[in-house]
Design a protein around this motif. Structure first.
Motif, PDB file in Angstrom:
ATOM      1  N   LYS A 110       0.825  -1.207   0.000  1.00 55.42           N
ATOM      2  CA  LYS A 110       0.000   0.000   0.000  1.00 55.42           C
ATOM      3  C   LYS A 110       0.857   1.254   0.000  1.00 55.42           C
ATOM      4  N   HIS A 126      -5.774  -1.159  -6.463  1.00 56.10           N
ATOM      5  CA  HIS A 126      -6.479  -2.121  -5.605  1.00 56.10           C
ATOM      6  C   HIS A 126      -5.767  -3.473  -5.592  1.00 56.10           C
ATOM      7  N   THR A 127      -5.413  -4.004  -6.766  1.00 56.15           N
ATOM      8  CA  THR A 127      -4.732  -5.300  -6.803  1.00 56.15           C
ATOM      9  C   THR A 127      -3.278  -5.176  -6.368  1.00 56.15           C
ATOM     10  N   ASN A 129      -2.216  -3.220  -4.000  1.00 55.05           N
ATOM     11  CA  ASN A 129      -2.274  -3.225  -2.536  1.00 55.05           C
ATOM     12  C   ASN A 129      -2.456  -4.636  -1.984  1.00 55.05           C
ATOM     13  N   LYS A 130      -3.088  -5.487  -2.764  1.00 53.64           N
ATOM     14  CA  LYS A 130      -3.330  -6.862  -2.322  1.00 53.64           C
ATOM     15  C   LYS A 130      -2.087  -7.730  -2.454  1.00 53.64           C
ATOM     16  N   GLY A 131      -1.412  -7.634  -3.617  1.00 55.17           N
ATOM     17  CA  GLY A 131      -0.299  -8.556  -3.841  1.00 55.17           C
ATOM     18  C   GLY A 131       0.838  -8.023  -4.678  1.00 55.17           C
ATOM     19  N   ALA A 163      -0.881 -14.778  -2.641  1.00 54.56           N
ATOM     20  CA  ALA A 163      -1.635 -13.564  -2.978  1.00 54.56           C
ATOM     21  C   ALA A 163      -2.637 -13.794  -4.109  1.00 54.56           C
ATOM     22  N   GLN A 165      -2.216 -14.647  -7.044  1.00 48.22           N
ATOM     23  CA  GLN A 165      -1.790 -13.987  -8.277  1.00 48.22           C
ATOM     24  C   GLN A 165      -1.996 -14.867  -9.510  1.00 48.22           C
ATOM     25  N   TRP A 168      -5.581 -14.881 -10.552  1.00 49.72           N
ATOM     26  CA  TRP A 168      -5.868 -13.563 -11.138  1.00 49.72           C
ATOM     27  C   TRP A 168      -5.278 -13.465 -12.540  1.00 49.72           C
TER      28      TRP A 168
END
Length: 254
Positions: A110, A126-127, A129-131, A163, A165, A168
């Motif tokens: 982040k 957004h993604t 910040n996630k991974g 994560a 990934q 995704w």
């Protein structure tokens, strides 16, 4: 920076003092970095669609410095690229020595993503910040840039899909295929070993390399290039299919 990096073939820091633009076996001083950025701008002018930043903006020696020093280094590089290429978007990925590259650091995804918010839309942030990964869709030219976080695959993980990934990535590639988009994959470390040291441990853990290559093979008809950094050298690799034949040219790695 005045620190020198070492390789397996050169374990000694140069005895001579680095010059104005540094030394071959040393980290690049700021003057060399700024000069390189100016040269890129002068050579290509406005004929640049976008810039790919393949990670490790910070020296491995800088990881032992304070978090504030690391933040300042990343801020300086971000500022340099944003002012050198003010009319272009820069798409960065995390290197293995960058802040936020390892779990438990004070700077996480982040905080690092905050530095790059001028280039990344809300969904990408957004993604990230996630991974530490994201995708950019350029609808006008039907181009999709997929930036992956290869740090997730450096070693053994108890998770099958760190994560999330890979799931995704498969979803994004499926969408790109349905939209008949051209795809560029961007990361820091490429799968496989450094060809200069063939006995070295590959950058990707084996199980993650298999899954990644499987996706590249499956979507090779839309992936026109893969771009990575990490090795401090120019390199070129070829992806093969399950039968050992070379895939279409558009699946190669740089």
């Amino acid at each position: 920076m005045k620190h020198c990096w070492r390789t397996s073939s050169n374990n000694a820091i140069p005895s001579r003092k680095p010059g104005r633009y540094g030394d071959y076996n040393c980290d690049s001083p700021w003057e060399l970095v700024a000069s390189a950025a100016r040269a890129m701008r002068a050579k290509h002018g406005d004929n640049i669609e976008f810039v790919l930043w393949t990670g490790d903006g910070i020296s491995g020696h800088a990881t032992g410095r304070s978090s504030d020093d690391q933040v300042h280094a990343l801020q300086n590089l971000t500022h340099l690229l944003s002012h050198t290429f003010p009319a272009q978007f820069v798409f960065p990925v995390l290197g293995h020595d960058d802040p936020g590259s390892s779990p438990g650091e004070r700077l996480g995804y982040k905080e690092v993503g905050h530095f790059w918010r001028q280039w990344l839309p809300t969904e990408a942030i957004h993604t990230f910040n996630k991974g530490g990964y994201y995708t950019i869709e350029q609808k006008e030219h039907k181009i999709r840039i997929i930036a992956i976080n290869t740090n997730l695959y450096m070693g053994q993980h108890h998770k099958e899909d760190p994560a999330e990934q890979l799931a995704w990535l498969e979803e994004v590639l499926t969408t790109a295929l349905s939209k008949k988009e051209t795809v560029y994959l961007v990361g820091h470390m490429a799968p496989g070993a450094d060809e200069r040291t063939p006995d070295a441990i590959p950058q990707f853990h084996e199980k993650f390399a298999r899954q990644y290559i499987k996706l590249v093979r499956r979507f090779s008809n839309i992936i026109v290039g893969q771009f990575f950094g990490h090795l401090h050298s120019d390199t070129f690799r070829v992806i093969y299919d399950e039968m050992g034949d070379v895939l279409a040219q558009n699946s190669d790695l740089l």
